[in-house]
Enzyme design. Structure first.
Site, PDB file in Angstrom:
ATOM      1  NE  ARG A  33      -4.162   1.825   2.170  1.00  0.00           N
ATOM      2  CZ  ARG A  33      -4.379   2.808   3.046  1.00  0.00           C
ATOM      3  NH1 ARG A  33      -3.547   2.968   4.079  1.00  0.00           N
ATOM      4  NH2 ARG A  33      -5.406   3.622   2.904  1.00  0.00           N
ATOM      5  CB  ILE A  59      -5.547   5.658  -0.922  1.00  0.00           C
ATOM      6  CG1 ILE A  59      -5.417   4.131  -1.012  1.00  0.00           C
ATOM      7  CG2 ILE A  59      -4.929   6.183   0.357  1.00  0.00           C
ATOM      8  CD1 ILE A  59      -3.963   3.653  -1.041  1.00  0.00           C
ATOM      9  CB  SER A  60     -10.685   3.090  -0.016  1.00  0.00           C
ATOM     10  OG  SER A  60     -11.504   3.738  -0.954  1.00  0.00           O
ATOM     11  CD  GLN A  61     -11.634   2.219   7.339  1.00  0.00           C
ATOM     12  OE1 GLN A  61     -12.683   2.653   6.856  1.00  0.00           O
ATOM     13  NE2 GLN A  61     -11.547   1.771   8.575  1.00  0.00           N
ATOM     14  N   PRO A  62      -8.180   0.583   4.299  1.00  0.00           N
ATOM     15  CG  PRO A  62      -5.953   0.063   4.829  1.00  0.00           C
ATOM     16  CD  PRO A  62      -6.991   1.148   4.957  1.00  0.00           C
TER      17      PRO A  62
END
Length: 211
Positions: A33, A59-62
């Site tokens: 990431r 960038i989206s939360q994992p």
């Protein structure tokens, strides 16, 4: 910190939050990431949080990447998935390791170009890109067994429903402002079933491509 220990800490958190698909967890574990964020934020890459990537995008939360991927795959393997909102390319990279082919649409050209470079660096060759309006999808290559939308729509775009194959699954955040819900929509024999899965927070799905 991008050590293996840091990644394992993230995986442990995802498990605690309810992610149970082992394939999804394995892919999240091995996907770097830190390559998808600015160097100045690399030390935060394995925190379970969304991070800015410029152009008012994130960038989206994992957890959300894992959750949406898990929902998409819940009925079994998929061979053809459309992603609306390439963004950094992180969700794209995760999908590329879980499904046979990914068709990714992004309206901001510079973000798409960077995402392409990252996927080439990771030798992920089963993704094709379209620069265009996510509300329209990619009708020329429809139908898709799965569709994942990484920005919140005020309503479910009819074009995306039209491009969903029979039995196909659409995972999409719907709403506006602070009232957003993650939805799973399945194309059944006689229409669509809709399942509301809880509150989320995404950037808006906007119209029109930007060079």
């Amino acid at each position: 910190m991008t050590s293996q220990r840091t990644r394992e800490r993230l995986i442990q958190r995802l498990c605690e939050e309810g992610i149970s698909n082992q394939r999804v967890l394995d892919v999240i574990r091995k996907t770097p990431r830190h390559l998808f964020v600015d160097e100045a934020l690399a030390h935060r890459a394995y925190e379970d949080t969304a991070l800015p990537i410029g152009h008012n995008q994130t960038i989206s939360q994992p957890y959300m990447v894992a959750r949406m991927s898990e929902l998409l795959l819940a009925a079994g393997p998929l061979d053809k998935v459309m992603e609306i909102g390439t963004g950094s390319g992180y969700q794209t990279a995760v999908l590329a390791q879980l499904v046979e082919r990914v068709f990714s649409v992004e309206r901001i050209k510079v973000l798409q170009d960077r995402a392409k470079e990252r996927l080439v660096e990771l030798n992920l060759r089963n993704v094709v890109f379209r620069w265009g309006d996510g509300w329209e999808g990619w009708p020329a290559l429809a139908p898709y067994n799965g569709i994942i939308v990484t920005a919140v729509a005020t309503d479910v775009p009819q074009a995306l429903l039209d491009q969903l194959a029979p039995g196909g699954r659409l995972v999409i955040p719907v709403g506006s402002g602070e009232v957003q819900q993650l939805m799973l929509i399945i194309r059944e024999e006689n229409g669509f079933s809709r399942h509301v899965l809880g509150a989320v927070r995404f950037v808006p799905l906007l119209n029109g491509p930007i060079a």
